[in-house]
Design an enzyme around this catalytic site. Structure first.
Site, PDB file in Angstrom:
ATOM      1  N   SER A  78      78.394  84.220  63.623  1.00  0.00           N
ATOM      2  CA  SER A  78      79.252  85.359  63.349  1.00  0.00           C
ATOM      3  C   SER A  78      78.999  85.961  61.984  1.00  0.00           C
ATOM      4  CB  SER A  78      80.713  84.907  63.408  1.00  0.00           C
ATOM      5  OG  SER A  78      80.968  84.049  62.309  1.00  0.00           O
ATOM      6  N   LYS A  79      79.454  87.155  61.851  1.00  0.00           N
ATOM      7  CA  LYS A  79      79.270  87.917  60.632  1.00  0.00           C
ATOM      8  C   LYS A  79      79.906  87.236  59.419  1.00  0.00           C
ATOM      9  CE  LYS A  79      78.835  92.802  59.780  1.00  0.00           C
ATOM     10  NZ  LYS A  79      79.034  94.140  60.301  1.00  0.00           N
ATOM     11  N   ARG A  80      80.968  86.530  59.688  1.00  0.00           N
ATOM     12  CA  ARG A  80      81.680  85.871  58.602  1.00  0.00           C
ATOM     13  C   ARG A  80      80.796  84.976  57.740  1.00  0.00           C
ATOM     14  NH1 ARG A  80      86.240  87.755  58.196  1.00  0.00           N
ATOM     15  NH2 ARG A  80      85.999  87.045  56.057  1.00  0.00           N
TER      16      ARG A  80
END
Length: 494
Positions: free
Chosen positions: A256-258
Site C-alpha cells: 500500500s501507499k502508506r
RNA sequence: GCUCCCAUCAUCUAGCGGCCUAGGAUGUCGCCCUUUCACGGCGAACACAGGGGUUCGAAUCCCCUUGGGAGUACCA
C-alpha cells in the site's frame, strides 16, 4: 476437454490516477500469457464508480503501459470488435442483461434503504453472525414490486443466489476451491444510480469480450463464486480463473501507499528503468524453474507459466530491486540503450566539444561504476573539472605526488605528449609503457601519479580513455599543474 | 466473528516421497582479484512454524494446532 477457443486475457483496472505496482504485475502476467498463446491482450477500463473518477487517469495508464513495452491489443483507442472498452459506455448493455436475469427469475428488485442495511450489518456484527443481506425483498410479490416502481422508490437489483449449492471451481494456480452458496450474499448487480457493480459488469464484459482466462489478484478469490453463479444464471460458459498472490509490504500486509511508493510512475521517474521493473515484477510470485534471474520481456513471454506462479504473497524487496537495477545498468542493458538512458545526465557544457564516439567510450568505461543513470553526472563532473591545487595538496593526493620519481615521470610524459598531434588512449598508454621501460618507474608510482594529475583522485575508472576525452591540451595543463605541486611539496619538506 | 487462501534462510525462491548433511539470489560478514574505486571470483552465517499420523523412507502426502493474509460495501 481441451478448449480450442482462442486465448484472450484482459487487464481491467479502475482508473484511480496512478498505476499500482500490483496492477502492473497483473497486467504483465496477462500480457505474457496471451502472447505466449498467440492470443489477445485486452485493456478494459472499469469506471463504474462515478465517485472515484480521476481525470487523465486512463491516458496516463495507457502511456505507462506502452512505456513498459506492453501495449494492449484491444481496448481504448485501439478498437477490436468488442468495444466499447469503458464500462461507463456500456450501460445499455448491462441494462439489457439484467432484464434477462429479472425475467428468468435469477435477479430481483430490492427496495431496502441503505440505512436498513447498515443497521442490519451492525446487528449481525454485534452478534458475531456472518454478515449479509437478509433477503428481505427476495420474495416480494410482482404487484408490490410494480407498485414500488410506480411510486418511484429507489431500488437496486440483486442476484438471487441459490440455496444449498456447492460452488466448485479449479483455479489455475490454487487448484480446486469450494464454496457454500448459503454464505454468499445476494449480490447487488445494479446500483441505485443505475450503474452496474463491479461483479456484474465484470462478468457481462468478460463474457461479451470472449475472455478465456481471467488472471487477477488474490483479493478476488472470494468473489469468484459470485461470478460463477452469474455465469450460470445466464447459462454462459465460465472462463478459466487464475488468482495471483498478493504483493506485500515489509510487514506482510497488502502493498500500500502508506508504506512507500507503489506507483510505477514514481519508480520510472526515479532511477529505475523499464527493463528492471518488468524483470523484477515478473519474478515476484513467479519463477522460471531455474536459477536464472535476468529476462527481457520477450524471454518472459516464452518462459512464463501459470503453473510456476506461487500461492503465497511476496514482499516487495527494495534492496533486491536496487541490485537488479544496478545490474541492468552495469551490464544487462544493450550498450545503445545504456547510452540513451545515461546521456540526458551527461548533458554538461564541458562535454560539448567532445566527439560523440569518445564520449560514448568514456560513458561506457564509467558504466560499471553506475547503479543508476544519474550517477553518471557526479562521476563525470568530478573528472571534468580540473583538479585544484587544494585538492592536489590534500592528504590523499599529496601522498602520491610527493613520490620522488614524479619529477622525472611528469617531465617525461609531458615531453612525449607535446610531440603528439593529438592524444588517444592508446597513445597515452604507450607513453606510460615507455616511461616504465626508459625510466624504470613502475606499479603504483607510475600509475597513481598519472591518475592523480589527470583526475585529482586516487580512484576511478580507466584513465586512458578519459584522457582521450580531455584532449591533449587539457591533459598537458593538468600534468604541469601536478608537476608544480610535486615540486612545491618536495621543496617545502626539505 | 464468519468464509476462503497461504506457510522452506531477514527477503525473493528451488524442492511436486528417496538425488536434501535442503540448492540459487538479495542483503550481511570475510577472503581473493584489481598498483585505485568498482565489477568480478571464492567463502561464511542464516530456513523446512509445532505436534500427530501415512510410509521401509517426508521439507514433500493427510489431520490438528499455531501464525500470517485476503474477503466479508449501492469500491473496484
Amino acid at each position: 476437454m481441451k478448449s480450442t477457443k482462442p486465448t484472450r486475457t484482459r487487464f481491467a483496472p479502475s482508473p484511480t490516477g496512478y498505476v499500482h505496482l500490483g496492477s502492473v504485475r497483473t497486467a504483465l502476467y496477462n500480457y505474457l500469457f496471451a502472447k505466449q498463446h498467440d492470443g489477445t491482450y485486452i485493456l478494459r477500463i472499469e469506471d463504474t464508480d462515478q465517485t472515484r473518477k480521476v481525470d487523465g487517469a486512463v491516458e496516463n495508464l495507457i502511456s505507462v503501459m506502452s512505456q513498459l513495452g506492453m501495449p494492449h491489443d484491444e481496448g481504448p483507442y485501439r478498437d477490436g470488435s468488442n468495444g466499447p472498452y469503458f464500462q461507463s459506455k456500456r450501460l445499455q448493455l448491462y441494462a439489457n442483461k439484467v432484464k434477462q436475469l429479472l425475467d428468468s427469475g435469477h435477479a430481483y428488485y430490492c427496495f431496502c434503504a441503505p440505512e436498513r442495511l447498515t443497521r442490519l450489518r451492525e446487528e449481525q456484527q454485534a452478534q458475531n453472525l456472518p454478515q449479509g443481506y437478509d433477503k428481505h425483498c427476495r420474495d416480494l410479490s410482482p404487484e408490490t414490486v410494480q407498485a414500488n416502481l410506480k411510486d418511484g422508490k429507489d431500488f437496486v437489483i440483486r442476484l438471487k443466489v441459490p440455496q444449498d449449492k456447492k460452488i466448485v471451481f479449479t483455479d489455475l494456480v490454487r487448484g480446486q476451491l469450494e464454496f457454500d452458496s448459503n454464505l454468499i450474499d445476494d449480490q447487488i448487480l445494479i446500483k441505485s444510480d443505475g450503474f452496474p457493480t463491479y461483479h456484474f459488469a465484470n462478468v457481462v464484459d468478460d463474457h461479451d469480450m470472449d475472455i478465456s482466462h481471467v488472471i487477477r489478484g488474490e483479493e478476488w478469490v472470494t468473489s469468484t463464486p459470485k461470478h460463477i453463479l452469474l455465469y450460470q444464471a445466464f447459462g454462459w460458459e465460465t472462463p478459466s480463473f487464475a488468482h495471483l498472490p498478493l504483493i506485500l509490504n515489509p510487514d506482510r500486509s497488502k502493498l500500500s501507499k502508506r508504506q512507500g511508493d507503489v506507483a510505477v510512475e514514481d519508480f520510472l521517474k526515479a532511477e529505475f528503468c523499464e527493463e528492471t521493473l518488468i524483470n523484477f515484477l515478473a519474478l515476484l510470485g513467479w519463477n522460471p524453474g531455474s536459477d536464472r534471474e535476468f529476462f527481457n520481456l520477450e524471454e518472459l513471454v516464452s518462459e512464463f507459466s501459470l503453473q510456476k506462479v506461487s500461492k503465497s504473497g511476496a514482499v516487495f524487496d527494495r534492496e533486491k530491486l536496487n541490485w537488479m537495477n544496478s545490474q541492468y545498468h552495469k551490464k544487462y542493458l544493450p550498450e545503445q540503450r545504456f547510452l540513451e538512458l545515461v546521456k540526458p545526465y551527461a548533458n554538461i557544457d564541458k562535454l560539448k566539444s567532445w566527439s560523440s564516439s569518445v564520449l560514448d567510450k568514456v560513458l561506457l568505461t564509467l558504466r560499471n561504476q553506475i547503479d543508476k543513470p544519474e550517477d553518471i553526472k557526479e562521476l563525470l563532473s568530478f573528472f571534468l573539472s580540473r583538479p585544484t591545487v587544494d585538492t592536489l595538496r590534500g592528504q590523499e593526493c599529496s601522498d602520491i605526488l610527493k613520490i620522488e620519481s614524479n619529477n622525472r615521470l611528469f617531465r617525461f610524459i609531458v615531453s612525449q605528449l607535446q610531440g603528439l598531434d593529438s592524444l588517444s588512449s592508446d597513445g597515452l598508454r604507450s607513453i606510460t609503457r615507455s616511461a616504465q621501460k626508459d625510466l624504470g618507474i613502475k606499479g603504483k608510482s607510475l600509475f597513481m601519479p598519472l591518475r592523480v594529475a589527470l583526475t585529482g583522485a586516487t580512484s576511478g575508472p580507466e584513465v586512458f580513455v578519459f584522457a582521450e576525452g580531455l584532449g591533449k591540451q587539457e591533459c598537458l595543463e593538468r600534468l604541469l599543474l601536478a608537476h608544480k605541486v610535486h615540486q612545491d611539496i618536495t621543496q617545502e619538506s626539505e
